[in-house]
Scaffold this active site. Structure first.
Site, PDB file in Angstrom:
ATOM      1  N   ASP A 188       0.829  -1.208   0.000  1.00  0.00           N
ATOM      2  CA  ASP A 188       0.000   0.000   0.000  1.00  0.00           C
ATOM      3  C   ASP A 188       0.865   1.260   0.000  1.00  0.00           C
ATOM      4  O   ASP A 188       2.047   1.228   0.360  1.00  0.00           O
ATOM      5  CB  ASP A 188      -0.886   0.036   1.254  1.00  0.00           C
ATOM      6  CG  ASP A 188      -2.004  -0.993   1.205  1.00  0.00           C
ATOM      7  OD1 ASP A 188      -2.040  -1.792   0.253  1.00  0.00           O
ATOM      8  OD2 ASP A 188      -2.836  -0.995   2.126  1.00  0.00           O
ATOM      9  N   ASP A 189       0.267   2.374  -0.408  1.00  0.00           N
ATOM     10  CA  ASP A 189       0.776   3.743  -0.199  1.00  0.00           C
ATOM     11  C   ASP A 189       1.762   4.244  -1.235  1.00  0.00           C
ATOM     12  O   ASP A 189       2.126   5.426  -1.204  1.00  0.00           O
ATOM     13  CB  ASP A 189       1.421   3.916   1.186  1.00  0.00           C
ATOM     14  CG  ASP A 189       0.425   3.757   2.313  1.00  0.00           C
ATOM     15  OD1 ASP A 189      -0.783   3.610   2.021  1.00  0.00           O
ATOM     16  OD2 ASP A 189       0.840   3.762   3.482  1.00  0.00           O
ATOM     17  N   HIS A 206       3.904  -2.223   3.078  1.00  0.00           N
ATOM     18  CA  HIS A 206       3.784  -0.836   2.610  1.00  0.00           C
ATOM     19  C   HIS A 206       4.995  -0.405   1.799  1.00  0.00           C
ATOM     20  O   HIS A 206       6.140  -0.704   2.157  1.00  0.00           O
ATOM     21  CB  HIS A 206       3.582   0.109   3.804  1.00  0.00           C
ATOM     22  CG  HIS A 206       2.235  -0.043   4.448  1.00  0.00           C
ATOM     23  ND1 HIS A 206       1.954  -1.056   5.342  1.00  0.00           N
ATOM     24  CD2 HIS A 206       1.089   0.667   4.295  1.00  0.00           C
ATOM     25  CE1 HIS A 206       0.697  -0.957   5.729  1.00  0.00           C
ATOM     26  NE2 HIS A 206       0.146   0.071   5.111  1.00  0.00           N
TER      27      HIS A 206
END
Length: 277
Positions: free
Chosen positions: A95-96, A247
């Site tokens: 993610d991100d 992440h």
């Protein structure tokens, strides 16, 4: 005195009995033919169902769904899919991103001949379009993680969907008009009763959202030690299907450091790697 009517009556009874037996035999044979026909028809129908329904011949309990996730709005939980063949599947998700760590992650994935799924923040994609293109060229799956990531779920569900749509537009602009993925991940996950209106709104907007059932715990702090990340992985890796949350962010350098060991651990446990698509 002799009864002359006795003989004809006896003959008539024998004839009637014979006719009756013949009728019974005909009915019996007809019944057998009908049963045989029905069995053949049922067998053909089952064979057709195996083909049209894509049911595996190796296992009657394993349903193979040849439908892309992007075509099925709503929550997607691959860890609930039952497979009788014993296959163990790991989905690596990040993610991100994109971030300064993206290229390092891609390099590690390539070294292991593995693809992953990246849930991108729209504004980060706008600032790093070349990294997005590199991910696509590398064969990774790109998902939507909202545009702003400033989601606290106190805003309206309409605002939430608008943020998703904005991210989707950014990704389409960078990747091209062929980008049609509707795979999303809620910031922080879509868990809990409070987010029910947001889940409903995302589904009605045509998005398929996915959480996770495994993680390294790298979201619990900045650059957590590698042993801590690996211990979390060991603790949460359970079952035949794991969707692992990690992440791709500037403050997650130890995630990159732990990734080779994450992959080796999963391989040792017998998992193969796939992407969410």
């Amino acid at each position: 005195m002799i009864n002359l009517n006795k003989k004809p009556n006896t003959i008539n009874k024998k004839i009637l009995l014979g006719i009756f037996l013949i009728i019974i035999c005909i009915c019996f044979i007809f019944t057998l033919l009908v049963i045989k026909h029905n069995k053949k028809t049922t067998s053909n129908n089952l064979k057709h169902k195996h083909v049209s329904g894509s049911i595996s011949k190796k296992s009657k309990t394993t349903l193979v769904i040849n439908i892309s996730l992007r075509q099925v709005p709503g929550e997607y939980t691959p860890w609930t899919i039952k497979r009788a063949d014993g296959t163990k599947i790991a989905y690596l998700t990040f993610d991100d991103g994109p971030s300064i760590n993206t290229e390092k992650i891609l390099s590690i994935l390539n070294q292991n001949n593995i693809k992953a799924s990246f849930f991108l923040i729209g504004k980060n994609a706008e600032n790093n379009p070349n990294l997005v293109k590199e991910e696509v060229a590398n064969g990774e799956v790109i998902g939507n993680h909202t545009y702003s990531h400033q989601i606290n779920y106190k805003e309206s569900s309409t605002d939430f969907v608008n943020d998703l749509n904005r991210c989707n537009l950014v990704l389409k602009t960078i990747i091209g008009k062929n980008y049609t993925s509707n795979i999303i991940r809620f910031p922080g996950g879509s868990f809990g009763h409070r987010l029910a209106p947001f889940r409903d709104a995302a589904t009605k907007a045509g998005y398929a959202f996915i959480n996770w059932n495994d993680e390294t715990g790298d979201s619990d702090g900045y650059d957590l030690p590698v042993p801590v990340l690996l211990n979390n992985l060991h603790k949460y890796t359970i079952g035949n299907t794991v969707v692992i949350l990690m992440h791709d962010a500037s403050a997650k350098k130890t995630t990159v450091q732990a990734l080779p060991q994450v992959i080796q651990y999963l391989k040792a446990k017998g998992y193969i790697f796939k992407t969410l698509q």
